[in-house]
Design a protein around this motif. Structure first.
Motif, mmCIF file in Angstrom:
data_model
loop_
_atom_site.group_PDB
_atom_site.id
_atom_site.type_symbol
_atom_site.label_atom_id
_atom_site.label_comp_id
_atom_site.label_asym_id
_atom_site.label_seq_id
_atom_site.Cartn_x
_atom_site.Cartn_y
_atom_site.Cartn_z
ATOM 1 N N GLY A 385 0.976 -0.816 0.241
ATOM 2 C CA GLY A 385 0.101 0.081 0.056
ATOM 3 C C GLY A 385 0.369 1.156 0.108
ATOM 4 O O GLY A 385 1.915 0.871 -0.226
ATOM 5 N N ILE A 386 0.421 2.307 0.395
ATOM 6 C CA ILE A 386 0.794 3.978 -0.124
ATOM 7 C C ILE A 386 0.948 3.971 1.080
ATOM 8 O O ILE A 386 -0.418 4.489 2.095
ATOM 9 C CB ILE A 386 0.631 4.490 -0.714
ATOM 10 N N ILE A 387 1.689 4.745 1.922
ATOM 11 C CA ILE A 387 1.441 6.164 3.022
ATOM 12 C C ILE A 387 1.498 7.535 2.871
ATOM 13 O O ILE A 387 2.281 7.974 2.239
ATOM 14 C CB ILE A 387 2.218 5.914 4.050
ATOM 15 N N ASP A 388 -0.103 7.338 3.427
ATOM 16 C CA ASP A 388 0.269 9.463 3.021
ATOM 17 C C ASP A 388 0.655 10.232 4.170
ATOM 18 O O ASP A 388 -0.850 10.208 5.193
ATOM 19 C CB ASP A 388 -1.693 9.522 2.603
ATOM 20 N N GLN A 389 1.153 10.537 4.739
ATOM 21 C CA GLN A 389 1.572 11.073 6.184
ATOM 22 C C GLN A 389 0.666 12.423 6.010
ATOM 23 O O GLN A 389 1.059 12.959 7.054
ATOM 24 C CB GLN A 389 2.578 11.318 5.787
ATOM 25 N N VAL A 390 0.898 13.441 4.362
ATOM 26 C CA VAL A 390 -0.269 14.469 4.471
ATOM 27 C C VAL A 390 -1.282 14.508 5.573
ATOM 28 O O VAL A 390 -2.191 15.284 6.173
ATOM 29 C CB VAL A 390 0.193 14.789 3.320
ATOM 30 N N GLU A 391 -1.734 14.026 4.717
ATOM 31 C CA GLU A 391 -3.435 13.297 5.218
ATOM 32 C C GLU A 391 -3.713 12.325 6.214
ATOM 33 O O GLU A 391 -4.573 12.153 6.664
ATOM 34 C CB GLU A 391 -3.937 12.329 3.865
ATOM 35 N N GLY A 392 -2.586 11.303 7.169
ATOM 36 C CA GLY A 392 -2.372 10.994 7.973
ATOM 37 C C GLY A 392 -3.685 9.245 7.862
ATOM 38 O O GLY A 392 -4.025 8.860 8.399
ATOM 39 N N THR A 393 -3.122 8.987 6.657
ATOM 40 C CA THR A 393 -3.732 8.048 6.124
ATOM 41 C C THR A 393 -2.789 7.075 5.647
ATOM 42 O O THR A 393 -1.602 7.022 5.285
ATOM 43 C CB THR A 393 -4.991 7.790 5.028
ATOM 44 N N VAL A 394 -3.246 5.771 4.915
ATOM 45 C CA VAL A 394 -2.879 4.578 4.560
ATOM 46 C C VAL A 394 -3.545 4.130 3.638
ATOM 47 O O VAL A 394 -4.538 3.448 4.344
ATOM 48 C CB VAL A 394 -1.824 3.839 6.036
ATOM 49 N N HIS A 395 -2.711 4.047 2.840
ATOM 50 C CA HIS A 395 -4.357 3.187 2.122
ATOM 51 C C HIS A 395 -3.707 1.598 1.142
ATOM 52 O O HIS A 395 -2.187 1.382 1.002
ATOM 53 C CB HIS A 395 -4.423 3.958 0.052
ATOM 54 N N VAL A 396 -4.541 0.590 2.440
ATOM 55 C CA VAL A 396 -3.557 -1.197 1.432
ATOM 56 C C VAL A 396 -3.922 -1.400 0.215
ATOM 57 O O VAL A 396 -5.774 -1.625 0.491
ATOM 58 C CB VAL A 396 -4.291 -1.859 3.264
ATOM 59 N N SER A 397 -4.119 -1.906 -0.023
ATOM 60 C CA SER A 397 -4.030 -2.585 -1.884
ATOM 61 C C SER A 397 -4.478 -4.378 -1.515
ATOM 62 O O SER A 397 -4.877 -5.286 -2.015
ATOM 63 C CB SER A 397 -3.241 -2.604 -2.461
ATOM 64 N N TRP A 398 -3.214 -4.669 -0.891
ATOM 65 C CA TRP A 398 -3.652 -6.228 -0.437
ATOM 66 C C TRP A 398 -2.575 -6.761 0.778
ATOM 67 O O TRP A 398 -1.760 -5.764 1.562
ATOM 68 C CB TRP A 398 -1.858 -6.746 -1.543
ATOM 69 N N VAL A 399 -3.051 -7.499 1.251
ATOM 70 C CA VAL A 399 -2.294 -8.251 3.051
ATOM 71 C C VAL A 399 -2.379 -9.232 2.602
ATOM 72 O O VAL A 399 -3.094 -10.221 1.916
ATOM 73 C CB VAL A 399 -3.792 -8.116 3.932
ATOM 74 N N GLN A 400 -1.086 -10.441 2.845
ATOM 75 C CA GLN A 400 -0.775 -11.124 2.685
ATOM 76 C C GLN A 400 -1.943 -12.333 3.196
ATOM 77 O O GLN A 400 -2.980 -12.507 4.933
ATOM 78 C CB GLN A 400 0.472 -11.899 4.023
ATOM 79 N N PRO A 401 -2.704 -13.677 2.504
ATOM 80 C CA PRO A 401 -3.085 -14.469 3.160
ATOM 81 C C PRO A 401 -2.589 -15.378 4.386
ATOM 82 O O PRO A 401 -1.639 -15.729 4.543
ATOM 83 C CB PRO A 401 -3.108 -15.651 1.819
ATOM 84 N N ARG A 402 -4.086 -15.879 5.231
ATOM 85 C CA ARG A 402 -3.345 -16.073 6.483
ATOM 86 C C ARG A 402 -4.041 -17.179 5.993
ATOM 87 O O ARG A 402 -5.403 -17.376 5.828
ATOM 88 C CB ARG A 402 -3.748 -15.832 8.027
ATOM 89 N N VAL A 403 -4.258 -18.572 7.247
ATOM 90 C CA VAL A 403 -4.464 -19.777 7.576
ATOM 91 C C VAL A 403 -5.892 -19.009 8.806
ATOM 92 O O VAL A 403 -5.913 -18.381 9.614
ATOM 93 C CB VAL A 403 -4.147 -20.842 8.353
ATOM 94 N N LEU A 404 -7.702 -19.359 7.945
ATOM 95 C CA LEU A 404 -8.280 -18.568 8.856
ATOM 96 C C LEU A 404 -8.544 -19.955 9.704
ATOM 97 O O LEU A 404 -8.928 -20.903 9.440
ATOM 98 C CB LEU A 404 -9.647 -18.754 7.550
ATOM 99 N N GLY A 405 -9.592 -19.636 10.917
ATOM 100 C CA GLY A 405 -9.841 -20.132 11.973
ATOM 101 C C GLY A 405 -11.653 -19.827 11.569
ATOM 102 O O GLY A 405 -12.274 -18.411 10.778
#
Length: 597
Positions: A385-405
């Motif tokens: 993703g991309i960290i926007d320090q000016v806006e104080g946000t982070v846009h996440v485009s992908w997160v690592q898959p995990r084994v789901l409970g």
């Protein structure tokens, strides 16, 4: 001198009694008695005289029958199977015998090998022979003597020139590596491990016991060097080739404790679902280290408050573990990262722009520490993703898959229900033609069925063991998130094509159609996912059934994303091995259940 009569009288005589009688008559002769009773030996059992080596083995068994009356039935059975040359049955009987606690003490197994097993060692299954040799080596009090004994075993194995001798030699060498590790020779142990890995990588159809022995030795080597991540991966691979029910309760408890610590302390280990789904972790419950089981669940869900509460309640037990005390900051950073991943995963895909203040509130960190946490997560490829320090946000485009409970599966079902609601709302707000409305309605109803059946589908999958011709045993001890996604995708695609438009078939001229070669790669959830072969097989079967015969597709694991990438790729792209695997009705039923809509 009286000549012995013909052999037609020997059939009615018990061979065990005959041999015993022959031994007694020879003892009487040496003691000065009349030698004529020797005729009885020739008369009833001339076959033993033709093979003097059998006499020595049987003499030993007879002596042990009298010396150990509690084991008399075992030695009698050995003698009977030995004389009848039933080597397979004798091997199975010996396997049961060496597990008895009464023969584990002293040097009884060493004597059994030299006086009995050595007489027929090359006539039985050589891998079973290696198993016996390893068990016998445990009774040598001197480590150098044990290594010398095992080196002699390797020489005997090499002399047989058997085509499958490499895996047997690897098994024995892993025991030599274990002895070297016990005496502190880590360099020699590492050399033997590297040799074993090279040999196993070049082979197929390897017995599970050899893989289990190799990964166990690898785990112990990494444990001696305090390499937590490597120990964790090697131990999970060892358990994939081991039946947990055969392990003692004390051994399972110790192994579960070591695995849990290594998962917490290992670098780049942020997926605890596979360990929590394995039955061995249940050994921690009901013991004085049950707190470790609850800490693992807190890490898996990224529950920072729960972790802090457990640390406060079990402070004395935690302080008794120096490794946890030394890595307290590392543990806090890891659970904050897992908390971040849980925040991202719990949000809908269209709402992945997260204010840093939200993350700060959940993790109890300052904004500056949150930015460091995000950079750490990006650097180890847990998120993109991309960290926007000016806006104080982070846009996440992908997160690592995990084994789901199960709780995470329920959350996924709820999100699918929300999706269904949005589809229904779209149908009511916008006008559309009858055909489109019908297809959209069926799609929404289908999604609702997917959401309702997803949890039931997940909970219905028990721990499964399956066997194929080329991968002797693999344990499905967890439910991977990738098969869930494949299942959902196939179900949704099937719903979209529920009412296809049928066109009139056109006549085609016969022509030579060139073969189309393509490559499909897939990424397992974790590097040591034991379901990689099954996932690849499901993909191949699905493509075989869907594509024309002119398509030739290679199924491969994404480069660098699995610990046994080369072996899995080799299995999935061998036509004969795929065909042989699909001839197994149990495996074919498992594949069909994964592919059914």
């Amino acid at each position: 001198m009286i000549q012995p009569p013909a052999r037609n009288r020997t059939a009615a005589v018990d061979p065990y009694v005959d041999v015993h009688s022959g031994i007694e008559e020879r003892e009487r002769e040496h003691a000065g008695f009349d030698a004529s009773p020797r005729i009885v030996f020739h008369l009833f059992y001339p076959r033993v005289m033709a093979d003097p080596s059998m006499t020595g083995a049987l003499q030993y068994l007879e002596a042990q029958r009298h010396a150990q009356p509690e084991l008399a039935e075992w030695y009698s059975a050995f003698a009977d199977l030995y004389q009848r040359k039933l080597w397979h049955q004798l091997t199975l009987k010996l396997e049961q015998f060496v597990r008895l606690a009464v023969v584990q003490a002293g040097d009884s197994l060493i004597q059994l090998y030299h006086n009995f097993i050595a007489e027929f060692e090359t006539k039985i299954n050589l891998l079973k022979f290696a198993h016996f040799a390893v068990v016998v080596s445990h009774q040598y009090s001197e480590k150098e003597a044990a290594i010398s004994y095992l080196d002699g075993i390797i020489e005997k194995l090499c002399a047989t020139r058997d085509l499958r001798i490499e895996e047997t030699i690897v098994y024995v060498k892993m025991q030599i590596a274990e002895i070297n590790l016990e005496i502190g020779n880590q360099k020699e142990c590492k050399r033997l491990l590297e040799q074993g890995k090279s040999t196993l990588d070049s082979m197929t159809d390897i017995d599970p016991s050899v893989h289990a022995k190799y990964y166990w030795m690898s785990s112990q080597y990494h444990k001696s060097r305090q390499e937590f991540a490597e120990f964790y991966k090697s131990t999970l691979l060892h358990l994939a080739y081991t039946t947990v029910e055969t392990l003692s309760e004390s051994f399972k408890l110790d192994l579960a404790f070591d695995l849990s610590l290594s998962a917490l302390l290992g670098d780049n280990i942020y997926n605890f679902g596979e360990l929590l789904a394995h039955p061995i972790i249940n050994s921690l419950t009901g013991t004085n280290v049950e707190w470790l089981y609850h800490i693992l669940h807190a890490f898996n869900t990224g529950n920072l408050l729960r972790y802090q509460e457990l640390c406060r309640v079990h402070n004395i037990a935690l302080c008794a573990q120096p490794a946890l005390v030394e890595n307290e900051k590392k543990l806090l950073e890891k659970i904050n990262i897992l908390c971040l991943m849980e925040i991202i995963s719990s949000r809908p895909s269209e709402d992945r722009t997260i204010p840093l203040s939200v993350i700060s509130e959940r993790t109890k960190l300052s904004i500056e520490d949150v930015e460091y946490l995000l950079m750490k997560s990006l650097s180890v490829h847990l998120i993109e993703g991309i960290i926007d320090q000016v806006e104080g946000t982070v846009h996440v485009s992908w997160v690592q898959p995990r084994v789901l409970g199960i709780p995470q599966i329920r959350s996924l079902r709820d999100r699918l229900d929300t999706w269904v609601g949005k589809v229904r709302a779209a149908l009511t707000e916008h006008s559309c033609g009858p055909d489109q409305a019908w297809r959209s309605a069926r799609f929404a109803i289908g999604l609702e069925k997917v959401g309702a059946g997803l949890l039931e589908f997940t909970e219905s999958i028990p721990p499964v063991f399956y066997k194929t011709k080329y991968k002797a045993k693999t344990e499905l001890h967890h439910f991977c998130s990738l098969p869930i996604l494949i299942r959902i995708q196939e179900m949704v695609v099937g719903l979209l094509n529920a009412n296809p438009i049928v066109y009139k078939k056109k006549e085609r001229r016969a022509r030579n159609v060139p073969t189309v070669i393509d490559e499909v790669t897939f990424t397992p959830t974790i590097e040591h996912c034991s379901m990689a072969t099954l996932i690849g097989l499901c993909l191949r079967v699905k493509l075989m059934r869907s594509l024309p015969s002119r398509y030739k597709v290679d199924i491969r694991v994404a480069p660098g994303r699995h610990a046994t990438e080369a072996e899995v790729n080799k299995q999935l792209n061998d036509k004969e091995r795929v065909a042989a695997a699909l001839e197994n009705p149990n495996l074919l039923e498992l594949v069909d259940s994964c592919l059914e809509p």
